[in-house]
Design a protein around this motif. Structure first.
Motif, short mmCIF file in Angstrom:
data_model
loop_
_atom_site.label_atom_id
_atom_site.label_comp_id
_atom_site.label_asym_id
_atom_site.label_seq_id
_atom_site.Cartn_x
_atom_site.Cartn_y
_atom_site.Cartn_z
N ASP A 78 3.80 0.04 -3.77
CA ASP A 78 3.30 -0.35 -5.09
C ASP A 78 2.25 0.64 -5.57
O ASP A 78 1.11 0.64 -5.10
N SER A 107 0.55 0.65 -8.09
CA SER A 107 -0.60 0.01 -8.72
C SER A 107 -1.57 -0.61 -7.72
O SER A 107 -2.62 -1.11 -8.09
N SER A 108 -1.19 -0.60 -6.43
CA SER A 108 -2.06 -1.15 -5.39
C SER A 108 -3.37 -0.38 -5.34
O SER A 108 -3.41 0.84 -5.46
N ARG A 109 -4.47 -1.11 -5.16
CA ARG A 109 -5.78 -0.47 -5.13
C ARG A 109 -5.87 0.62 -4.07
O ARG A 109 -6.51 1.64 -4.27
N ASP A 110 -5.23 0.39 -2.93
CA ASP A 110 -5.28 1.35 -1.84
C ASP A 110 -3.94 2.04 -1.62
O ASP A 110 -3.58 2.38 -0.49
N TYR A 111 -3.20 2.23 -2.71
CA TYR A 111 -1.91 2.91 -2.60
C TYR A 111 -2.08 4.24 -1.85
O TYR A 111 -2.97 5.02 -2.14
N SER A 112 -1.20 4.46 -0.88
CA SER A 112 -1.29 5.65 -0.04
C SER A 112 0.03 6.40 -0.04
O SER A 112 1.11 5.80 -0.13
N ILE A 146 0.82 -1.22 0.00
CA ILE A 146 0.00 0.00 0.00
C ILE A 146 0.84 1.26 0.00
O ILE A 146 0.36 2.35 -0.34
#
Length: 426
Positions: free
Chosen positions: A350, A352-357, A347
């Motif tokens: 990456d 490309s992570s859905r919940d990238y912060s 998170i």
């Protein structure tokens, strides 16, 4: 010695160590009392929750303790009470349970990862100083494994920059720094009572402080933004993060056992540190207590594993994973989870992570090294092992000695396992 249990030999230990978490008839009794009361939740005068808050505050020697749903909720509430807002930066250790960082992210803040002291695995004043920017709003000091962070060094830097210190005491209930309980050393302290913690109700947490105004905000934020004692007039956005009466009742009983458990675990940890010290490649964390640490919380017994030193010059290095697997096979409960430095979690690392912060890393070299070498025994592995007598803990040392004497066989198993993984991939 006989063959490794991993390779078909008899294990060193076949009976279990003490279990964790622990309970007896006292917990069963208070749970029945809550059931019969028909007051199972909410915030009211004379409640189990109110009594637990009073008793915890007395134990910690702070004027204010507020029970909340869990430790992560406590961190979020503490940060919001300190006015952390979207875009604000909060310095956190690069090595900690991820919730320390995600509590910042869930508020829209930016965790800034600072490195750790390799001797204690806790954040230092110098790493804090290197991470501070004009956007820094707070720092979270994590007392990892039950070992207090250097609150003198952290406090000096935090005071110089006007930054409040939030103590993450999830693993340190009962630990003291120069005789003062963790949680009462900074602006605000947060505890967790999840299943592995020093007292547990499965879940639960508490936020403690010396500041009356802060505790009023904390109380409102955990109850829909309602000030304590009111049933209406929601003065700010808040959550429903209250603790149930069942959990509060169990925690009151657990708190009564805490000092006895701490004494037993201190004895067990001292024995293990001495028993393992003669084996190459193993270094307890810390190798020796800082004299300012007047009590260690002993959430876990931790040591670093140097596969090359453990193996010696004549044998190729044993991997951490192989060592842990062999130890488990010998009947020794050890945490099997691979540790990852916070900035390397998907998170944050990456995009490309859905919940990238958003995050920022000031430094993490020591944290990454620690994550790749650490072995955890005790509550971190879901075991009450440290409560056992040294006569029982001798099996831990015997198992490690057995693995060391059979390290060349373990290396052969490593190579065969690698070949099997390659074959299965194809």
């Amino acid at each position: 010695m006989t063959d490794l249990a991993l390779l078909g030999g008899p294990p060193v230990r076949t009976r279990p160590f003490q279990a964790w978490p622990q309970f007896d008839e006292a917990e069963l009794g208070v749970l029945a009392d809550v059931l019969n009361s028909l007051r199972w939740g909410g915030i009211h005068t004379g409640s189990q929750g109110e009594s637990f808050e009073t008793e915890l505050a007395e134990y910690l020697q702070v004027p204010h303790a507020t029970a909340v749903a869990n430790g992560t909720a406590g961190l979020m509430i503490a940060l919001r009470a300190l006015d952390v807002r979207p875009g604000d930066e909060v310095v956190v250790p690069a090595m900690t349970y991820l919730a320390t960082a995600t509590a910042v992210s869930l508020l829209g803040g930016v965790p800034v990862f600072a490195d750790i002291d390799p001797a204690t695995h806790t954040i230092t004043g110098s790493s804090l100083k290197a991470a501070i920017s004009e956007r820094t709003k707070a720092v979270i000091a994590v007392h990892l494994g039950g070992h207090p962070a250097d609150m003198d060094g952290l406090g000096a830097i935090a005071d110089a920059y006007g930054i409040p210190v939030v103590e993450d005491c999830a693993q340190s209930l009962g630990a003291t720094w120069k005789g003062t309980q963790t949680g009462s050393l900074g602006a605000i302290g947060v505890f967790s009572f999840a299943s592995t913690k020093n007292i547990s109700a499965g879940e639960g947490g508490a936020v403690v402080t010396h500041d009356h105004e802060l505790t009023e905000r904390v109380a409102a934020l955990r109850d829909h933004g309602r000030p304590l004692g009111r049933t209406a007039q929601h003065v700010e956005l808040g959550w429903n993060l209250r603790l149930s009466e069942f959990q509060s009742a169990v925690l009151r009983v657990q708190l009564q056992r805490l000092e006895r458990h701490l004494a037993a675990k201190a004895k067990g940890a001292a024995f293990l540190a001495s028993a393992l010290s003669s084996l190459p490649g193993l270094t307890p964390v810390p190798a020796a207590l800082d004299p300012r640490v007047t009590a260690h919380g002993r959430f876990s017994f931790a040591f670093t594993f140097d596969g090359e030193a453990f193996s010696g010059e004549q044998t190729r290095s044993v991997t951490l994973r192989a060592f842990r697997t062999a130890l488990q096979a010998e009947g020794i409960p050890v945490s099997a989870r691979d540790l990852i430095a916070c900035p390397d979690e998907p998170i944050y690392a990456d995009i490309s992570s859905r919940d990238y912060s958003r995050s920022r890393t000031a430094s993490a070299e020591q944290a990454r090294t620690a994550c790749s070498t650490l072995v955890l025994l005790g509550q971190a592995a879901g075991s009450g092992l440290l409560l056992d007598e040294p006569t029982e803990l001798t099996d831990v040392a015997r198992a490690v000695q057995k693995i060391h004497e059979n390290r060349h066989h373990l290396h052969q198993e490593q190579r065969q396992s690698a070949r099997r993984r390659v074959s299965s991939d194809h």
